[in-house]
Scaffold this active site. Structure first.
Site, PDB file in Angstrom:
ATOM      1  N   HIS A  77       5.717  44.176  -7.985  1.00 16.47           N
ATOM      2  CA  HIS A  77       5.847  45.130  -7.295  1.00 16.47           C
ATOM      3  C   HIS A  77       5.868  45.853  -7.545  1.00 16.47           C
ATOM      4  O   HIS A  77       5.612  46.935  -6.373  1.00 16.47           O
ATOM      5  CB  HIS A  77       6.800  44.519  -7.198  1.00 16.47           C
ATOM      6  CG  HIS A  77       8.116  45.441  -8.039  1.00 16.47           C
ATOM      7  ND1 HIS A  77       8.829  44.337  -9.433  1.00 16.47           N
ATOM      8  CD2 HIS A  77       8.554  46.687  -8.678  1.00 16.47           C
ATOM      9  CE1 HIS A  77       9.157  45.515 -10.265  1.00 16.47           C
ATOM     10  NE2 HIS A  77       8.589  47.127  -9.057  1.00 16.47           N
ATOM     11  N   ASP A 108       6.914  37.703 -10.103  1.00 15.39           N
ATOM     12  CA  ASP A 108       7.230  39.091 -10.049  1.00 15.39           C
ATOM     13  C   ASP A 108       5.641  39.694 -11.026  1.00 15.39           C
ATOM     14  O   ASP A 108       6.981  40.384 -12.131  1.00 15.39           O
ATOM     15  CB  ASP A 108       8.565  40.054 -10.015  1.00 15.39           C
ATOM     16  CG  ASP A 108       8.470  41.333  -9.697  1.00 15.39           C
ATOM     17  OD1 ASP A 108       7.114  41.600  -9.394  1.00 15.39           O
ATOM     18  OD2 ASP A 108       9.241  42.278  -9.784  1.00 15.39           O
ATOM     19  N   SER A 186       9.025  49.654 -13.786  1.00 18.35           N
ATOM     20  CA  SER A 186       8.837  48.545 -13.843  1.00 18.35           C
ATOM     21  C   SER A 186       7.778  48.472 -14.201  1.00 18.35           C
ATOM     22  O   SER A 186       6.919  48.648 -13.882  1.00 18.35           O
ATOM     23  CB  SER A 186       9.105  48.708 -12.048  1.00 18.35           C
ATOM     24  OG  SER A 186      10.243  48.717 -11.532  1.00 18.35           O
TER      25      SER A 186
END
Length: 494
Positions: A77, A108, A186
Site C-alpha cells: 500500500h 500487502d 508503514s
C-alpha cells in the site's frame, strides 16, 4: 553513613542495568539503522464514478528495509499505483529512483530495486530473523510523519492471528504488537535481536498502541515466490464451514466430540474442492494438523489460529491433504489449490493503479461491480452502498452463465433519457432484450449487433429501461462532447 551507602548501592544496582540494556539496544539498532529508508511515492488514482476520466495523482510517504542485492522490502500500500518512487537514506540528502520488482496486495508486500549502485554504499542490509513469540520484545523502525529522522519505538508481541488487511481486505496471518504504527511507519522494519521479524503494516482505528505487522513467515513466503517467479496470490478453497461444537449437530453427523473437526456446510460451484469434498463432510485435519470444532488448529505450541491459515500457507498450484469424516468413514483426500479468491467471485476485490473497465452507450455508462466502484459511496461504503450490491460483492460466485455483475453505473442526464436519470446509479443489468448478460464484454458485443428498434434493459429489481435504439445512437457523440468524454470505452474492451 551506612544508610547513605546502602541507598547509593541500590541506586547503582537499578541504574547500571538500564544503561547496559540501553547501550545494547543502541548498538543493535545502530548496526541496522542504515538499512531503513524513507519512501516517497506518487500514485495514480482513478475515479470509478466517472470511469472515463484520466487518473489524478496523490503523494505519500512510507518506510522500507534494504534486505540485500539492492532489493528493498516495503508494504504494497506504500507504493500501490506508483508512477514515481524515490528512496532516501537518513544519512544522505539524495533521492534515489526505485522501481517495483513485484507487488502482492494479498500480502500487502512489495519488493523494490534501486539501480544506482551508490545507494547501497555504507548500508548494512538487514537480515531476516526467526518468527517471534508472544511477549517477545521488539522494535519498530521507520519514518512516521512529522519528522525527518529515523524513529525507533519499543514494544512487545501480543499475538498472531488471522486478521483482515485494511489495504486489500484479504484475511491472512498478522502479528499484533503494542508498538504504535502511524502514517509513514508503514513498510518499516519490526526487529528483534537486530533482525527483521516483520513489516509494520497498519494500526487499529480508534485504538491506542495496537499495531499489526506482516510476520516473518509471510515475508519469507513472498520472497520465495518472487525469487522463483511463482504466483503469489493467496489460494482459495471456496467452501463454507461452520462451528461444530453443538452436541445435537454432532449427534446428527454421528461423530464423537473428541474427534474435533469442522463441518463443511457448502462446497461452492466454483470450488477447487468440487467433486472431492461434499456438503456435510467433516474436516478432521489439514496437512496432518488436527482441526478442532471451533475451526482452529495449534500452529505452534500453545498458540491456536484459524484453520483457514493452513490453506493460506500454500501457494497456488500446490496440493493440500485433508482427512475427512463422511457417513461413518474416515477418508484421505487431496485438493489442488488452483484458484485465488478473485477467480471465483462475481465481483473483484480492490485494484490499485488500474483503470476502470467501462463503456458508454449513448448516455448510459456500464461497468462491472468491483470494490473500487463500491468505494464511490465513501470510506463507509459497506454501510452506505445499496445492500443488493454488497450482497453480490460478498457472496456472488461465477457460473458459466454469469462471469460478472454488470452495472448501469450512471445514467448521464440528457434529453434522450428523460425520466430515467433519476433512477439512481449502480443498477444491476440482468438482460438485454430478453437475453441474459454474462459480463461487460458480452453486453457490449450484443449492443454492437443490436438490430431491434428498442433497447430493453431488464434490471435486477424488475425495473426496465426502454429506449429507442436510433435515438440512443444519435445522442452518443453529443453526450461525449457535453460530458468531456474522450474515450467511450476502456482499452480492455478494444
Amino acid at each position: 553513613m551506612r544508610k547513605h551507602a546502602i541507598l547509593f548501592t541500590l541506586i547503582l544496582c537499578s541504574f547500571f542495568p538500564q544503561l547496559s540494556a540501553g547501550a545494547e539496544k543502541e548498538d543493535v539498532i545502530g548496526k541496522i539503522s542504515t538499512s531503513i529508508v524513507r519512501v516517497f511515492c506518487t500514485s495514480n488514482v482513478y475515479n470509478f464514478d466517472s470511469p472515463w476520466q484520466p487518473p489524478f495523482q496523490i503523494e505519500g510517504t512510507g518506510s522500507a528495509s534494504v534486505i540485500g542485492n539492492g532489493e528493498v522490502l516495503t508494504n504494497a500500500h506504500v507504493v500501490a499505483g506508483g508512477v514515481s518512487i524515490y528512496l532516501k537514506r537518513e544519512d544522505d540528502v539524495n533521492l534515489y529512483p526505485a522501481k517495483i520488482i513485484h507487488i502482492e496486495h494479498d500480502y500487502d508486500l512489495a519488493l523494490l530495486k534501486v539501480e544506482d549502485p551508490s545507494f547501497l554504499k555504507g548500508i548494512n542490509p538487514i537480515e531476516i530473523g526467526d518468527m517471534p513469540y508472544p511477549r517477545d520484545e521488539i522494535y519498530t523502525l521507520g519514518y512516521p510523519t512529522g519528522g525527518e529522522k529515523l524513529s525507533v519505538t519499543k514494544g512487545v508481541v501480543s499475538r498472531t492471528e488471522m486478521h483482515s488487511s485494511i489495504h486489500s481486505g484479504m484475511k491472512s496471518m498478522f502479528t499484533q504488537i503494542d508498538a504504535s504504527i502511524n502514517p509513514g511507519n508503514s513498510g518499516g522494519a519490526v526487529v528483534r535481536n537486530g533482525k527483521l521479524v516483520g513489516v509494520a503494516t497498519q494500526g487499529m482505528p480508534y485504538a491506542q498502541n495496537i499495531g499489526y505487522m506482516v510476520p516473518q513467515i509471510t515475508v519469507l513466503r513472498f520472497l520465495h515466490t518472487v525469487k522463483n517467479k511463482m504466483p503469489s496470490s493467496l489460494p482459495s478453497l471456496d467452501i463454507s464451514v461452520q462451528d461444530f461444537r453443538n452436541p445435537d449437530l454432532r449427534g446428527y453427523i454421528n461423530l464423537e466430540k473428541e474427534k474435533g473437526g469442522i463441518l463443511v456446510s457448502q462446497v461452492h460451484e466454483t470450488s477447487v474442492a468440487k467433486g472431492v469434498l461434499e456438503d456435510l463432510d467433516v474436516i478432521l485435519s489439514l496437512d496432518g494438523h488436527k482441526v478442532e470444532s471451533d475451526n482452529t488448529y495449534e500452529w505452534r505450541e500453545g498458540e491456536r489460529i484459524s484453520a483457514l491459515n493452513l490453506i493460506k500457507t500454500h501457494l497456488i498450484g500446490e496440493t493440500i491433504k485433508a482427512e475427512i469424516f463422511r457417513k461413518g468413514e474416515v477418508l484421505e483426500k487431496e485438493i489442488v489449490l488452483r484458484n485465488s479468491i478473485n477467480d471465483s467471485k462475481l465481483a473483484t476485490f480492490r485494484s490499485f493503479g488500474e483503470p476502470p473497465s467501462y463503456f458508454l452507450w449513448g448516455s448510459l455508462v456500464f461497468q462491472p461491480l468491483s470494490e473500487n466502484y463500491l468505494g464511490t459511496w465513501g470510506d463507509e461504503w459497506f454501510s452506505n452502498a445499496p445492500k443488493a450490491l454488497i450482497s453480490h460483492f460478498m457472496d456472488g460466485e461465477k457460473t458459466e452463465e454469469r462471469k460478472q455483475i454488470v452495472l448501469l453505473s450512471r445514467i448521464l442526464p440528457h434529453k434522450s433519457n428523460i425520466g430515467y436519470s433519476q433512477m439512481g446509479r449502480g443498477l444491476v443489468v440482468e438482460k438485454l432484450n430478453g437475453r441474459e448478460v454474462k459480463d461487460l464484454k458480452h453486453l457490449q458485443e450484443m449492443l454492437k449487433i443490436h438490430s431491434e428498434p428498442y433497447i430493453i434493459l431488464e434490471l435486477e429489481d424488475k425495473g426496465r429501461i426502454i429506449l429507442e435504439a436510433k435515438t440512443v445512437k444519435e445522442s452518443h457523440k453529443e453526450v461525449m462532447t457535453v460530458y468531456g468524454i474522450y474515450n467511450d470505452h476502456s482499452s480492455d474492451l478494444d
